[in-house]
Scaffold this active site. Sequence first.
Site, PDB file in Angstrom:
ATOM      1  N   GLY A 232       0.835  -1.197   0.000  1.00 55.13           N
ATOM      2  CA  GLY A 232       0.000   0.000   0.000  1.00 55.13           C
ATOM      3  C   GLY A 232       0.867   1.243   0.000  1.00 55.13           C
ATOM      4  O   GLY A 232       0.745   2.095  -0.858  1.00 55.13           O
ATOM      5  N   PHE A 233       1.744   1.332   0.999  1.00 53.44           N
ATOM      6  CA  PHE A 233       2.699   2.444   1.096  1.00 53.44           C
ATOM      7  C   PHE A 233       1.997   3.792   1.177  1.00 53.44           C
ATOM      8  O   PHE A 233       2.549   4.814   0.803  1.00 53.44           O
ATOM      9  CB  PHE A 233       3.707   2.400  -0.065  1.00 53.44           C
ATOM     10  CG  PHE A 233       4.233   1.022  -0.328  1.00 53.44           C
ATOM     11  CD1 PHE A 233       5.051   0.408   0.593  1.00 53.44           C
ATOM     12  CD2 PHE A 233       3.872   0.320  -1.466  1.00 53.44           C
ATOM     13  CE1 PHE A 233       5.508  -0.886   0.388  1.00 53.44           C
ATOM     14  CE2 PHE A 233       4.322  -0.976  -1.684  1.00 53.44           C
ATOM     15  CZ  PHE A 233       5.156  -1.580  -0.756  1.00 53.44           C
ATOM     16  N   ILE A 459       0.055  -4.976   6.171  1.00 53.45           N
ATOM     17  CA  ILE A 459       0.406  -4.469   4.842  1.00 53.45           C
ATOM     18  C   ILE A 459       1.759  -5.013   4.389  1.00 53.45           C
ATOM     19  O   ILE A 459       2.362  -4.514   3.451  1.00 53.45           O
ATOM     20  CB  ILE A 459       0.390  -2.924   4.808  1.00 53.45           C
ATOM     21  CG1 ILE A 459       1.374  -2.323   5.809  1.00 53.45           C
ATOM     22  CG2 ILE A 459      -1.007  -2.411   5.096  1.00 53.45           C
ATOM     23  CD1 ILE A 459       1.503  -0.803   5.698  1.00 53.45           C
ATOM     24  N   GLY A 460       2.202  -6.055   5.082  1.00 52.21           N
ATOM     25  CA  GLY A 460       3.496  -6.639   4.760  1.00 52.21           C
ATOM     26  C   GLY A 460       4.522  -6.329   5.829  1.00 52.21           C
ATOM     27  O   GLY A 460       5.671  -6.767   5.777  1.00 52.21           O
ATOM     28  N   THR A 461       4.085  -5.568   6.827  1.00 59.04           N
ATOM     29  CA  THR A 461       4.993  -5.156   7.888  1.00 59.04           C
ATOM     30  C   THR A 461       5.172  -6.253   8.935  1.00 59.04           C
ATOM     31  O   THR A 461       6.099  -6.180   9.727  1.00 59.04           O
ATOM     32  CB  THR A 461       4.416  -3.908   8.571  1.00 59.04           C
ATOM     33  OG1 THR A 461       3.040  -4.149   8.859  1.00 59.04           O
ATOM     34  CG2 THR A 461       4.515  -2.715   7.652  1.00 59.04           C
ATOM     35  N   ARG A 613      12.262  -1.314  21.537  1.00 55.50           N
ATOM     36  CA  ARG A 613      12.502  -2.745  21.608  1.00 55.50           C
ATOM     37  C   ARG A 613      12.164  -3.413  20.272  1.00 55.50           C
ATOM     38  O   ARG A 613      11.157  -3.087  19.646  1.00 55.50           O
ATOM     39  CB  ARG A 613      11.614  -3.325  22.693  1.00 55.50           C
ATOM     40  CG  ARG A 613      11.844  -4.780  22.944  1.00 55.50           C
ATOM     41  CD  ARG A 613      10.947  -5.152  24.083  1.00 55.50           C
ATOM     42  NE  ARG A 613      11.206  -6.479  24.557  1.00 55.50           N
ATOM     43  CZ  ARG A 613      10.459  -7.036  25.482  1.00 55.50           C
ATOM     44  NH1 ARG A 613       9.461  -6.350  26.023  1.00 55.50           N
ATOM     45  NH2 ARG A 613      10.712  -8.245  25.882  1.00 55.50           N
ATOM     46  N   ASN A 616      10.509  -8.301  16.504  1.00 53.52           N
ATOM     47  CA  ASN A 616      10.873  -9.423  15.640  1.00 53.52           C
ATOM     48  C   ASN A 616      11.965  -8.936  14.700  1.00 53.52           C
ATOM     49  O   ASN A 616      11.715  -8.160  13.780  1.00 53.52           O
ATOM     50  CB  ASN A 616       9.651  -9.906  14.851  1.00 53.52           C
ATOM     51  CG  ASN A 616       9.970 -11.102  13.968  1.00 53.52           C
ATOM     52  OD1 ASN A 616      11.040 -11.189  13.362  1.00 53.52           O
ATOM     53  ND2 ASN A 616       9.046 -12.041  13.899  1.00 53.52           N
ATOM     54  N   THR A 619      11.394  -9.520  10.713  1.00 51.27           N
ATOM     55  CA  THR A 619      10.465  -8.655   9.966  1.00 51.27           C
ATOM     56  C   THR A 619      10.905  -7.194  10.049  1.00 51.27           C
ATOM     57  O   THR A 619      10.733  -6.446   9.097  1.00 51.27           O
ATOM     58  CB  THR A 619       9.023  -8.803  10.492  1.00 51.27           C
ATOM     59  OG1 THR A 619       8.992  -8.497  11.885  1.00 51.27           O
ATOM     60  CG2 THR A 619       8.500 -10.204  10.267  1.00 51.27           C
ATOM     61  N   GLU A 690       8.569   3.808   8.896  1.00 52.71           N
ATOM     62  CA  GLU A 690       8.894   4.901   7.985  1.00 52.71           C
ATOM     63  C   GLU A 690      10.247   5.545   8.265  1.00 52.71           C
ATOM     64  O   GLU A 690      10.715   6.375   7.483  1.00 52.71           O
ATOM     65  CB  GLU A 690       7.781   5.951   8.039  1.00 52.71           C
ATOM     66  CG  GLU A 690       6.482   5.376   7.495  1.00 52.71           C
ATOM     67  CD  GLU A 690       5.329   6.338   7.610  1.00 52.71           C
ATOM     68  OE1 GLU A 690       4.913   6.857   6.568  1.00 52.71           O
ATOM     69  OE2 GLU A 690       4.844   6.574   8.736  1.00 52.71           O
TER      70      GLU A 690
END
Lengths: 723, 198
Positions: A232-233, A459-461, A613, A616, A619, A690
């Site tokens: 999406g971005f 959204i892929g994050t 922190r 993960n 990702t 971002e």
Amino acid sequence: MIVGRPMSRIDGFAKVTGRARYAADQQVRGVLHAYLVMSTVARGRITAVNTAGAEAAPGVIAVFTHLNMPRLTVPAPTHGFFKRYLPMQSPDVHHQGQPVALVVARTLEEAQHAATLVEVAYDARRPQSRLEEVMNEAFVPPPGSDGPNELTRGDVAAGMAQAQVRLEAAFHTPIHHHNPIEPSATQAIWDGDRLTVFESTQSLMNTRHSLSQAFGIPLENVRVLSPFLGGGFGAKGPVWPHTILTAAVARRLRRPVKLVLSRAHTYTSNGHRAETVQSLRLGARRDGRITALEHIVTQQVSRTEQTQFNSSEPTRMLYAIPNLRSVQRVARLDLPAQSFMRSPEAVTAHALECTLDELAYELDLDPIEVRLRNHADVNPEDGRPWGSKYLRECYRIGAERFGWSRRDPRPGSMRDGDMLVGWGMATAAHTAGGRPGSGVTVTLGTDGKATVRSATQDIGTGTYTVMTQIAADVLGLPVYDVSFQLGDSDFPEAYTSGASATVPTVGSGVNLAGTRALERLMALATAAGPLQGLPAARVAAADGYLFDREQPRRRVSHRAVLRAHGRPIEVTLTPPAAPLGYSTGATFAEVRIDPRTGRVHVSRIVGVFDPGRVLNRKTLRSQAIGGAIWAIGFTLSEHTLVDPATARIVNANLSGYLVPVNADVPHIDVSFIDKPDPASAALGARGFGETPMTGVTAAIANAVFHATGRRIRTLPITQDRLL
Amino acid sequence: MPLLWVKLHGMTQDGPTRRDVLKAGATAAAITPVLTQPVLAGAAAPSGAITLLVNGERHQVEVEARVTLLDALRERLALTGTKKGCDRGECGACTVLADGKRIKSCLTLAVMQEGREITTIEGLAEGDELHPMQAAFLKHDAFQCGICTPGQIMSAVACVAEGHAGSDQEVRDWMSGNLCRCSCYPNIVDAIREAAGR
């Protein structure tokens, strides 16, 4: 601890096997196919339409234009419908690529073909699409949600008078397009007055509210489903007309309708990062301390909207600048609505970080030293301390990993054979959070397993994955006993996946709802059974068991407690608004430039970031890499070109608009400080998505200067600009 | 039957044979941008039943000559693992294997692929056992949103089979026809190098 582990994505299996169903993949029985016809002029009125040929074409069910499209209510901008009009409600045309007709047919091919048969005549006026020609019409718009459009701190004139060095620079950044590989898609299904849409959206919330308003139906009659989203971005954060138009024709035809934008359609349908012209005046003492900064940004808005996304946070927040003037202006052009796009702050950060590099050369100081001397120890906006900030460590570790101390600062001094080599650096920083909390339901079932639901998006994050990790940790369950579900507006309402806000807003909700659910489980466990009579403070949870902290073998399983209870425990809540975080980092880039062709190749990137922190590492690292590569595109190749005579986009595709490809990308070295931010309600994590794109853009441009001695202040730095 | 097509291909008034459709389809691929509108206006496009061999299964499918392999897979066979990102061969999201070679399924017509063995992302795993390339993508987090991933993986399988995975740089060069806007390229390189047995 499960949080912090580099777990592979929970939704990864579905994605690598092709089983993940995105909006256009959902199988809807009896669905009809829609295709848009777009305006060929940028400004004017439709004087005639001829749909006879299209209507007669095989398979065509209906052709809609402004004459027969059902009347709709323009939704309020408060829920992401930023355009102030809906197309096909009047003959007015406000930009090229505005929907003027919508064809519905049995098959996609029939719809696409019939769309070519719709004839539209216009009374067209000459459009204006050149920002530099309307600079004298620019104005400061009313305040928006991203901070003041005009801000004065201290006294800029006095600060400039104190300065021993003064710099002025003008920067230009072009129109950018998000270009997610999945074009926006809608499938609309009505059942009486109830609407279900499969939508490619970063905001179930925005889509649901906007559809409810457009059709005047209750919110609970609208269900939006988006379990997977193909990027999406920012393009899919707002709600755009095609979604509403698709639902409108499905309602009229009493049949499900599917619309997928073509790649070319997406260039005028999903917003874009607006072109900017920026001027900076900066004063500093010889020791590198900035005494004053004036930063004026002028950017495009459309003729019909003045919604503008203030990207001036770097100017206001990144450095301790005592005397500051920050102005965000807009100027109207006959172009589609601009909108937010990944790392809006990259635009202003680029200009500021390049200007600091000029200052370093002017003062003969190391660029890192200049930044350290202006380090903001507290938030310059309000004078309050940061939750945490490890930017100094980022500079130090980044410099070590890059080998910065071996840099000869003289431009053109470093070579590799015939290639000019340049090293540059810049600070990365982006705000995160500061948005309303997201609703979450945690259900502990009688089988001892947890289901966690929120109407958020991945959204892929990595939302599926990190929220599962947070829930597992908070509830003391193994990961495989936690199911995190998203992408369904029937779940508690969540904030848009944007503004780096998902971890702060949803993560805090999962944390809080999980904590409450565990408290209730502990109350049951200490009322009877092995833990009977223990104070709650003595009980902990891990691996599916509640146990006595002092005698860990004294324990009872979640499952046993819940079975005895005989019914599930359920907690639904919306946490308080997430605090505004500021995630920073230091970025370093190496470029190699062929002096004969001017071709710039980025050969190395190092980024060290402070995201609070790390939930993960796997990702998060991917997000950092993605941001860095976005910066390569932003700095070196991406720009949307508009023909000034017609205000038409001439490279509305992926062969003329150059996003980075694999061969453009070097090894990218990413590391994290990984210390919790005590101000975070999401287990010490801040929003981060971002941050990594900011900084890298200027690091590359500064490296180009180091390699060539050429300060290119217009992006992208294409070969012609270096030759 | 559109007159021009009859002239070009000698089709009879009785309708095209399957071979005629194949020929017409192949030609249409080349002339589509110029001739679609005048030739097809107001007339049903030629269509017929073809057999597509996809992932080892034979599918009888009724398609017009103008239907791309991509749209046949997605809209007729419900094989939606293959994605459409641009519909003009720029992004690679629709990459599939035809007789083991990687092709962009948006740039070929379904009728042209009759008789070829098509492999899509759905045909790569053995049940729930992932193909080594799929496992490597998962391990190295070689995707984020996942929309380009089926195309990347199919392209990667072919890239290795072609012998183009000998170095990181070789992989970068030979995988540059598949765009990833989330920009996982370094992870894609790592995944392919591992699956290729670096």
